[in-house]
Design an enzyme around this catalytic site. Sequence first.
Site, short mmCIF file in Angstrom:
data_model
loop_
_atom_site.label_atom_id
_atom_site.label_comp_id
_atom_site.label_asym_id
_atom_site.label_seq_id
_atom_site.Cartn_x
_atom_site.Cartn_y
_atom_site.Cartn_z
CG HIS A 102 6.26 12.05 -65.60
ND1 HIS A 102 8.01 12.27 -65.48
CD2 HIS A 102 5.76 12.51 -63.85
CE1 HIS A 102 8.00 13.17 -64.09
NE2 HIS A 102 6.78 13.49 -63.52
CG HIS A 104 1.83 14.07 -62.74
ND1 HIS A 104 1.66 13.36 -61.05
CD2 HIS A 104 3.64 15.16 -62.82
CE1 HIS A 104 3.49 13.98 -61.00
NE2 HIS A 104 4.00 14.27 -61.80
P1 5GP Z 1 7.08 14.79 -60.69
O1 5GP Z 1 7.45 15.04 -59.30
O2 5GP Z 1 8.42 14.07 -61.32
O3 5GP Z 1 6.08 15.70 -61.62
O4 5GP Z 1 6.45 13.50 -60.80
C1 5GP Z 1 7.16 12.28 -60.19
C2 5GP Z 1 5.86 11.43 -59.72
O5 5GP Z 1 6.64 9.98 -59.34
C3 5GP Z 1 5.81 11.53 -58.16
O6 5GP Z 1 4.20 12.07 -58.47
C4 5GP Z 1 5.71 10.72 -57.26
O7 5GP Z 1 4.77 10.51 -56.82
C5 5GP Z 1 6.05 9.42 -58.71
N1 5GP Z 1 7.31 8.17 -58.23
C6 5GP Z 1 8.00 8.56 -58.21
N2 5GP Z 1 8.47 7.35 -57.37
C7 5GP Z 1 7.88 5.95 -57.75
C8 5GP Z 1 7.94 4.98 -58.21
O8 5GP Z 1 8.46 4.42 -57.30
N3 5GP Z 1 6.50 4.03 -58.70
C9 5GP Z 1 5.08 4.81 -58.93
N4 5GP Z 1 4.26 4.16 -59.44
N5 5GP Z 1 5.77 6.55 -58.40
C10 5GP Z 1 5.81 6.81 -58.19
#
Ligand code: 5GP
Length: 141
Positions: A102, A104
Amino acid sequence: MSSDPDCIFCKIVAGEIPCFKLYEDDQTIAFMDINPFSDGHCLAVPKAHFKDVFSISPDAMAATARTAARVATAVDATVQPDGLNLIQANGPAAGQTVFHFHFHIFPRADGDRASLDWGHSPGNMDTIGALAEQIKENLAD
Ligand code: 5GP
Ligand code: ZN
């Protein structure tokens, strides 16, 4: 299309859990982050399950980057931040917590001193939902 039954973003893609969806096409989806760093923080995701930048197909990468740029433009128009980062993490040491590729879309304010660990505390769902509606109105064709 590859999918992982234990992956939270695959469940969002499948409609098994809800999201504040901003945009969807054949290959990608964009939705609000529910633990936002800032107003308008959202995510652009390929519909197919790829763990990270090392495994995503070039085609899915291109499609997800296109979606990220398009949604970033709408976020910028909606919340008019001082700046905006696209952030993409690979592996726990880089801050990856969801192992489905993903971007951000990460609005910034002057002096916010953002850390890549922003605590992941739950946001206000009314605010997030209202911002989702505003951003969707600003999505260009
Ligand atoms: P990472 O930490 O992998 O770069 O980002 C994962 C993101 O996914 C985090 O910012 C977290 O808040 C978001 N996230 C985790 N679970 C969910 C969910 O169930 N729904 C949504 N909309 N975002 C989520
Ligand atoms: Zn997945």
